[in-house]
Design a protein around this motif. Structure first.
Motif, PDB file in Angstrom:
ATOM      1  N   GLY A 227       0.818  -1.209   0.000  1.00 12.34           N
ATOM      2  CA  GLY A 227       0.000   0.000   0.000  1.00 12.34           C
ATOM      3  C   GLY A 227       0.854   1.263   0.000  1.00 12.34           C
ATOM      4  O   GLY A 227       1.908   1.328   0.647  1.00 12.34           O
ATOM      5  N   ALA A 228       0.407   2.268  -0.717  1.00 12.27           N
ATOM      6  CA  ALA A 228       1.181   3.505  -0.859  1.00 12.27           C
ATOM      7  C   ALA A 228       1.356   4.224   0.468  1.00 12.27           C
ATOM      8  O   ALA A 228       2.312   4.985   0.656  1.00 12.27           O
ATOM      9  CB  ALA A 228       0.492   4.427  -1.867  1.00 12.27           C
ATOM     10  N   THR A 229       0.436   4.006   1.421  1.00 16.23           N
ATOM     11  CA  THR A 229       0.517   4.713   2.698  1.00 16.23           C
ATOM     12  C   THR A 229       1.226   3.902   3.776  1.00 16.23           C
ATOM     13  O   THR A 229       1.387   4.375   4.901  1.00 16.23           O
ATOM     14  CB  THR A 229      -0.900   5.067   3.181  1.00 16.23           C
ATOM     15  N   SER A 230       1.646   2.698   3.463  1.00 11.57           N
ATOM     16  CA  SER A 230       2.267   1.843   4.481  1.00 11.57           C
ATOM     17  C   SER A 230       3.640   2.370   4.861  1.00 11.57           C
ATOM     18  O   SER A 230       4.470   2.683   4.007  1.00 11.57           O
ATOM     19  CB  SER A 230       2.378   0.406   3.965  1.00 11.57           C
ATOM     20  N   ALA A 231       3.885   2.444   6.173  1.00 15.70           N
ATOM     21  CA  ALA A 231       5.195   2.867   6.656  1.00 15.70           C
ATOM     22  C   ALA A 231       6.141   1.683   6.803  1.00 15.70           C
ATOM     23  O   ALA A 231       7.346   1.867   6.929  1.00 15.70           O
ATOM     24  CB  ALA A 231       5.051   3.583   7.996  1.00 15.70           C
ATOM     25  N   ALA A 232       5.587   0.475   6.798  1.00 16.79           N
ATOM     26  CA  ALA A 232       6.407  -0.730   6.969  1.00 16.79           C
ATOM     27  C   ALA A 232       7.107  -1.076   5.663  1.00 16.79           C
ATOM     28  O   ALA A 232       6.563  -0.866   4.573  1.00 16.79           O
ATOM     29  CB  ALA A 232       5.542  -1.901   7.418  1.00 16.79           C
ATOM     30  N   PRO A 233       8.310  -1.633   5.738  1.00 25.16           N
ATOM     31  CA  PRO A 233       8.974  -2.071   4.506  1.00 25.16           C
ATOM     32  C   PRO A 233       8.239  -3.268   3.921  1.00 25.16           C
ATOM     33  O   PRO A 233       7.741  -4.117   4.665  1.00 25.16           O
ATOM     34  CB  PRO A 233      10.379  -2.458   4.985  1.00 25.16           C
ATOM     35  N   PRO A 234       8.156  -3.367   2.602  1.00 27.19           N
ATOM     36  CA  PRO A 234       7.540  -4.556   2.001  1.00 27.19           C
ATOM     37  C   PRO A 234       8.375  -5.803   2.291  1.00 27.19           C
ATOM     38  O   PRO A 234       9.589  -5.723   2.486  1.00 27.19           O
ATOM     39  CB  PRO A 234       7.548  -4.239   0.499  1.00 27.19           C
ATOM     40  N   SER A 235       7.715  -6.936   2.315  1.00 27.86           N
ATOM     41  CA  SER A 235       8.393  -8.223   2.484  1.00 27.86           C
ATOM     42  C   SER A 235       8.319  -8.993   1.180  1.00 27.86           C
ATOM     43  O   SER A 235       7.227  -9.190   0.632  1.00 27.86           O
ATOM     44  CB  SER A 235       7.727  -9.046   3.590  1.00 27.86           C
ATOM     45  N   LEU A 236       9.468  -9.412   0.676  1.00 33.21           N
ATOM     46  CA  LEU A 236       9.523 -10.265  -0.505  1.00 33.21           C
ATOM     47  C   LEU A 236       9.666 -11.706  -0.020  1.00 33.21           C
ATOM     48  O   LEU A 236      10.681 -12.074   0.571  1.00 33.21           O
ATOM     49  CB  LEU A 236      10.698  -9.880  -1.395  1.00 33.21           C
ATOM     50  N   VAL A 237       8.641 -12.505  -0.256  1.00 35.58           N
ATOM     51  CA  VAL A 237       8.611 -13.882   0.227  1.00 35.58           C
ATOM     52  C   VAL A 237       8.982 -14.793  -0.933  1.00 35.58           C
ATOM     53  O   VAL A 237       8.340 -14.768  -1.987  1.00 35.58           O
ATOM     54  CB  VAL A 237       7.217 -14.238   0.773  1.00 35.58           C
TER      55      VAL A 237
END
Length: 329
Positions: A227-237
């Motif tokens: 999501g554009a508003t997420s402050a968390a880093p994305p996780s690549l699984v």
């Protein structure tokens, strides 16, 4: 379709590895719901038939789609390589009610209400706090039933993957790491191109990227939250290395048993998948004190190594042990 992850200033330095017991749990649920993937997990499925027959996850089953995008808050980015199931569940429990409501409402719009029991559909679209807490309870139940019994073995393989990938990153940077991470991942022009995901681009914005190996997600590649508003880093699984070892019985050649003794040979065979003293004791059916003694002897002989992981020590076979099993010495 290709999703492009764009790395900016600081993103490379903030790439890190993590494990997620909850990720494995949610992926295991997807295996149960997707017959076309079950052939890869037949040994596991045979072992949990009775458990699955008595497992009623209700709302969680409705909230986890076999295909497409599900609610992000149910798949939080793990905090690091020592993440526990309680760490993961605490993140889900901390999801803001407005975020839960919005993501569950979006998910509900993608469902056909005629295919969902009315009481579950109402729960999905009703009080977000009640829905969130109910989903957390179901996630914990699924963890205990599906993944916890073999977590030590899974965890050993995940740690082994991270060790290998971290070396690739140190030796070749991101280009070297992504060269063989997955056939649908390609590093080009300071960006990671992920084929087979939704079309678009995602700027990491200094958040970095969390790299999460998975056993139950094989052979897929996934990412979230995006999501554009997420402050968390994305996780690549991504699928971990050596997934076949998870189900293969440990080889115990008679000659090695005669050389080392049955108990010590059994412990050495199990260290093909790295594990702790307690985990190895459960696998071979010996007392932890006995296994600890065997490990000390094996370590002194150069057949296993010991690496500290937080408060635990992880034991794994050395190349000398692998050569012994393959007849190379």
């Amino acid at each position: 379709m290709t999703l492009v992850l764009r790395f900016g200033s600081g993103d490379t330095a903030r790439c890190r590895f993590a494990v997620s017991p909850l990720q494995e749990t949610m992926s295991a649920l997807l295996v149960l719901k997707a017959p076309h993937r079950q052939a890869w997990y037949l040994p596991w499925l045979r072992g949990i038939q009775d458990v699955v027959a008595g497992l009623d996850l209700g709302l969680l089953g409705v909230a986890v789609p076999v295909r497409g995008h599900g609610p992000d808050f149910l798949w939080p980015s793990p905090t690091g390589p020592l993440t526990t199931i309680e760490d993961d569940l605490a993140q889900v429990r901390a999801a803001a009610p407005d975020v839960v409501a919005a993501e569950l409402a979006e998910h509900a719009r993608r469902l056909d209400p005629r295919t969902v029991p009315p009481h579950l559909y109402r729960a999905l679209t009703g009080d977000p706090v009640a829905a969130r807490d109910r989903l957390v309870a179901h996630q914990r139940e699924a963890w205990r039933a599906l993944v916890a019994p073999l977590w030590d073995r899974v965890r050993g393989l995940l740690d082994a993957d991270i060790t290998t990938r971290a070396r690739q990153l140190a030796d070749g940077g991101l280009e070297g790491l992504f060269a063989d991470l997955h056939r649908r991942a390609r590093w080009e022009n300071d960006a990671l191109h992920l084929r087979g995901l939704r079309r678009g681009s995602l700027d990491l914005r200094g958040r970095g990227l969390v790299l999460v190996p998975t056993a139950f997600g094989w052979p897929n590649l996934g990412i979230g939250p995006t999501g554009a508003t997420s402050a968390a880093p994305p996780s690549l699984v991504y699928p971990m290395l050596g997934a076949a070892r998870l189900w293969a019985p440990a080889a115990r050649p008679p000659a090695i048993a005669r050389l080392l003794g049955a108990g010590r040979a059994a412990v050495l065979a199990e260290t093909l998948v790295p594990g702790t003293t307690g985990g190895l004791a459960r696998r071979v059916g010996l007392a932890p004190a006995t296994v600890s003694h065997h490990l000390t002897v094996l370590r002194d002989a150069g057949l296993v190594t010991a690496e500290r992981r937080g408060h635990e020590v992880l034991y794994r076979q050395t190349p000398l042990a692998a050569a012994l099993y393959s007849g190379g010495v």
